[in-house]
Structures are given as structure tokens and as C-alpha cells.
Design a protein around this motif. Structure first.
Motif, PDB file in Angstrom:
ATOM      1  N   UNK A   1      -1.808   8.371  -6.282  1.00  0.00           N
ATOM      2  CA  UNK A   1      -0.861   7.439  -5.661  1.00  0.00           C
ATOM      3  C   UNK A   1      -1.538   6.737  -4.478  1.00  0.00           C
ATOM      4  N   UNK A   2      -1.412   5.406  -4.419  1.00  0.00           N
ATOM      5  CA  UNK A   2      -2.034   4.632  -3.355  1.00  0.00           C
ATOM      6  C   UNK A   2      -1.256   4.783  -2.055  1.00  0.00           C
ATOM      7  N   UNK A   3      -1.941   5.163  -0.999  1.00  0.00           N
ATOM      8  CA  UNK A   3      -1.299   5.286   0.308  1.00  0.00           C
ATOM      9  C   UNK A   3      -1.306   3.939   1.016  1.00  0.00           C
ATOM     10  N   UNK A   4      -0.533   3.841   2.096  1.00  0.00           N
ATOM     11  CA  UNK A   4      -0.519   2.609   2.877  1.00  0.00           C
ATOM     12  C   UNK A   4      -1.908   2.340   3.447  1.00  0.00           C
ATOM     13  N   UNK A   5      -2.576   3.371   3.924  1.00  0.00           N
ATOM     14  CA  UNK A   5      -3.920   3.186   4.467  1.00  0.00           C
ATOM     15  C   UNK A   5      -4.868   2.632   3.408  1.00  0.00           C
ATOM     16  N   UNK A   6      -4.759   3.132   2.191  1.00  0.00           N
ATOM     17  CA  UNK A   6      -5.603   2.620   1.102  1.00  0.00           C
ATOM     18  C   UNK A   6      -5.285   1.154   0.817  1.00  0.00           C
ATOM     19  N   UNK A   7      -3.993   0.841   0.766  1.00  0.00           N
ATOM     20  CA  UNK A   7      -3.579  -0.532   0.455  1.00  0.00           C
ATOM     21  C   UNK A   7      -4.064  -1.509   1.519  1.00  0.00           C
ATOM     22  N   UNK A   8      -4.078  -1.063   2.777  1.00  0.00           N
ATOM     23  CA  UNK A   8      -4.512  -1.948   3.859  1.00  0.00           C
ATOM     24  C   UNK A   8      -6.028  -2.095   3.903  1.00  0.00           C
ATOM     25  N   UNK A   9      -6.728  -1.338   3.102  1.00  0.00           N
ATOM     26  CA  UNK A   9      -8.182  -1.481   2.987  1.00  0.00           C
ATOM     27  C   UNK A   9      -8.586  -2.372   1.815  1.00  0.00           C
ATOM     28  N   UNK A  10      -7.603  -2.859   1.075  1.00  0.00           N
ATOM     29  CA  UNK A  10      -7.883  -3.721  -0.072  1.00  0.00           C
ATOM     30  C   UNK A  10      -8.579  -4.999   0.411  1.00  0.00           C
ATOM     31  N   UNK A  11      -9.635  -5.435  -0.248  1.00  0.00           N
ATOM     32  CA  UNK A  11     -10.328  -6.653   0.189  1.00  0.00           C
ATOM     33  C   UNK A  11      -9.515  -7.931   0.031  1.00  0.00           C
ATOM     34  N   UNK A  12      -8.453  -7.865  -0.778  1.00  0.00           N
ATOM     35  CA  UNK A  12      -7.619  -9.058  -0.991  1.00  0.00           C
ATOM     36  C   UNK A  12      -6.525  -9.124   0.071  1.00  0.00           C
ATOM     37  N   UNK A  18       1.240  -7.735   0.911  1.00  0.00           N
ATOM     38  CA  UNK A  18       2.323  -7.082   0.171  1.00  0.00           C
ATOM     39  C   UNK A  18       2.565  -5.662   0.685  1.00  0.00           C
ATOM     40  N   UNK A  19       1.483  -4.973   0.987  1.00  0.00           N
ATOM     41  CA  UNK A  19       1.621  -3.599   1.477  1.00  0.00           C
ATOM     42  C   UNK A  19       2.327  -3.557   2.834  1.00  0.00           C
ATOM     43  N   UNK A  20       1.956  -4.478   3.708  1.00  0.00           N
ATOM     44  CA  UNK A  20       2.579  -4.506   5.031  1.00  0.00           C
ATOM     45  C   UNK A  20       4.055  -4.890   4.928  1.00  0.00           C
ATOM     46  N   UNK A  32       3.737   4.310  11.463  1.00  0.00           N
ATOM     47  CA  UNK A  32       3.395   3.685  12.741  1.00  0.00           C
ATOM     48  C   UNK A  32       1.897   3.678  13.000  1.00  0.00           C
ATOM     49  N   UNK A  33       1.267   4.824  12.887  1.00  0.00           N
ATOM     50  CA  UNK A  33      -0.142   4.930  13.254  1.00  0.00           C
ATOM     51  C   UNK A  33      -1.017   4.047  12.372  1.00  0.00           C
ATOM     52  N   UNK A  34      -0.750   4.045  11.086  1.00  0.00           N
ATOM     53  CA  UNK A  34      -1.550   3.229  10.170  1.00  0.00           C
ATOM     54  C   UNK A  34      -1.386   1.745  10.488  1.00  0.00           C
ATOM     55  N   UNK A  35      -0.170   1.316  10.751  1.00  0.00           N
ATOM     56  CA  UNK A  35       0.085  -0.094  11.047  1.00  0.00           C
ATOM     57  C   UNK A  35      -0.588  -0.518  12.346  1.00  0.00           C
ATOM     58  N   UNK A  36      -0.474   0.310  13.374  1.00  0.00           N
ATOM     59  CA  UNK A  36      -1.077  -0.028  14.663  1.00  0.00           C
ATOM     60  C   UNK A  36      -2.593  -0.083  14.542  1.00  0.00           C
ATOM     61  N   UNK A  37      -3.171   0.881  13.864  1.00  0.00           N
ATOM     62  CA  UNK A  37      -4.622   0.894  13.707  1.00  0.00           C
ATOM     63  C   UNK A  37      -5.114  -0.337  12.947  1.00  0.00           C
ATOM     64  N   UNK A  38      -4.336  -0.795  11.980  1.00  0.00           N
ATOM     65  CA  UNK A  38      -4.748  -1.972  11.219  1.00  0.00           C
ATOM     66  C   UNK A  38      -4.738  -3.228  12.082  1.00  0.00           C
ATOM     67  N   UNK A  39      -3.862  -3.266  13.062  1.00  0.00           N
ATOM     68  CA  UNK A  39      -3.778  -4.434  13.945  1.00  0.00           C
ATOM     69  C   UNK A  39      -5.119  -4.742  14.600  1.00  0.00           C
ATOM     70  N   UNK A  40      -5.889  -3.731  14.894  1.00  0.00           N
ATOM     71  CA  UNK A  40      -7.145  -3.916  15.621  1.00  0.00           C
ATOM     72  C   UNK A  40      -8.237  -4.550  14.779  1.00  0.00           C
ATOM     73  N   UNK A  41      -8.103  -4.484  13.462  1.00  0.00           N
ATOM     74  CA  UNK A  41      -9.212  -4.915  12.597  1.00  0.00           C
ATOM     75  C   UNK A  41      -8.819  -5.941  11.540  1.00  0.00           C
TER      76      UNK A  41
END
Length: 214
Positions: A1-12, A18-20, A32-41
């Protein structure tokens, strides 16, 4: 099963978007933690806006403290995105932390801090904030000058007019020009930037040359 962290690493970017959006629709504090961490990159502006939307949908009591910690991150994008999201949540209790970033070393973070601060400042801090922002008058490129003018205009003419008058009287030509640009924004919020004025002058000059040649 694809996690949110995996989905946010998709190159597309479309897949990340869609994941967000799905995370925001579900609004689970566990994300929360995954979303905040993604904001930085996250490189895509549309995805970053969706990240802000998703975070705003989470309970403020858990999101706001987490975003405040981001203001100390070394990555400029992390600080800027945290400021932007805090401005959307509109929790005035974090104004002191936001105000600490008004002189951030990164120009983009500074501009975001200006926008956030004028939205979060309590009434009894607005005059002091206007004076603090006025120190930046006459500095930076056109984008920076326009951002500062818009921030000052947001504070309101009754608060800002005395500060602008004092700056114009005490300081040099660059400041006086920037003060004039800001005052024009009060009269016409859509038209008064140095960039718009430069464009208008070019168009007038071009029109004159066409009439002269025609």
C-alpha cells in the motif's frame, strides 16, 4: 500500500498534487509531519499551495506549534512556507515569532514575513510594525519594493501615512520614490508599483514614437 510519504516522493507533480489534495480532504492529524516536511522541499508552486490548504484543514492547535518550529529551519523554503501557512491560519498569538523573520537573510522569506506580519499583528502593534517595515523603504528590486508597499497598504492608511511622511522627510531620493509608489497604491491598489509605472512609461514612449513615425 502506498503511503503519503511515498506518494509525495513521486517525480510527477500531478501525482503529488493528488496525494496532497486527498490528505487535505481526509484531514488526518497523523499526516501533519509528512505534510510539513514536504513543504521544505516541494518544487512545484501548485503543490505547495495544496500543502498549505491541507495543513489549514488540520486542527490549529497541533499545526501552529509545528509550523513555528519551522521558522528556525536553515532551509529558506521551509521558513517561507511556514510563514505563508501561518498567515492563512490567522492565529495572532504567533505574531512575535513571525516578526522575528522580518529581517530574514533570505529576500523571499522576508517578503513572506512582511505579508504574514501585517495580517497577524494585533492592533496595538500595528504602528510599531509600520515603523519597522519603513526601514526597508527604497531597498531591493522591484518585486521586493512592491511587496513592501503592499504590506504597508494592508496595515491601513491611518497607521501608515504618518510613517511614510516621516520617512519621506528624513531620508533620500530612493526612499521618497518608494513612498510615492506606496501612496499611489492606497489610491489604486492594482496600479501603483514601480514595475507597472515603468511599463506604462515604455508604452507611452512607444506610442509617441509610433505617432511620430506615422
Amino acid at each position: 500500500m502506498t503511503t503519503l510519504a511515498d506518494a509525495l516522493s513521486d517525480p510527477r507533480s500531478s501525482a503529488r498534487l493528488r496525494a496532497v489534495m486527498a490528505a487535505g480532504t481526509e484531514a488526518r492529524p497523523d499526516d501533519l509531519e509528512v505534510l510539513v516536511e514536504r513543504c521544505a522541499v516541494e518544487p512545484d508552486l501548485q503543490v505547495r499551495e495544496a500543502l498549505t490548504w491541507s495543513l489549514v484543514r488540520l486542527p490549529a492547535e497541533v499545526v501552529v506549534p509545528r509550523l513555528v518550529t519551522e521558522l528556525q529551519r536553515p532551509e529558506a523554503q521551509a521558513r517561507s512556507q511556514a510563514l505563508h501557512t501561518l498567515s492563512k491560519i490567522r492565529d495572532g498569538s504567533v505574531f512575535p515569532e513571525v516578526a522575528e523573520r522580518l529581517g530574514d537573510d533570505d529576500p523571499g522569506v522576508r517578503r513572506t514575513a512582511w505579508r504574514a506580519a501585517v495580517l497577524l499583528a494585533p492592533d496595538d502593534e500595528r504602528a510599531a510594525l509600520a515603523r519597522r517595515l519603513s526601514r526597508e523603504l527604497g531597498q531591493g528590486d522591484r518585486e521586493t519594493r512592491l511587496a513592501l508597499s503592499r504590506a504597508l497598504v494592508t496595515l491601513g492608511e491611518d497607521v501608515v501615512a504618518p510613517v511614510l511622511a516621516d520617512a519621506s522627510a528624513r531620508r533620500g531620493d530612493a526612499v521618497r520614490e518608494h513612498v510615492a509608489e506606496t501612496e499611489r497604491l492606497f489610491a489604486d491598489p492594482d496600479a501603483g508599483s514601480a514595475l507597472a509605472l515603468a511599463r506604462a512609461r515604455r508604452e507611452v514612449a512607444l506610442g509617441r514614437s509610433r505617432r511620430a513615425s506615422g
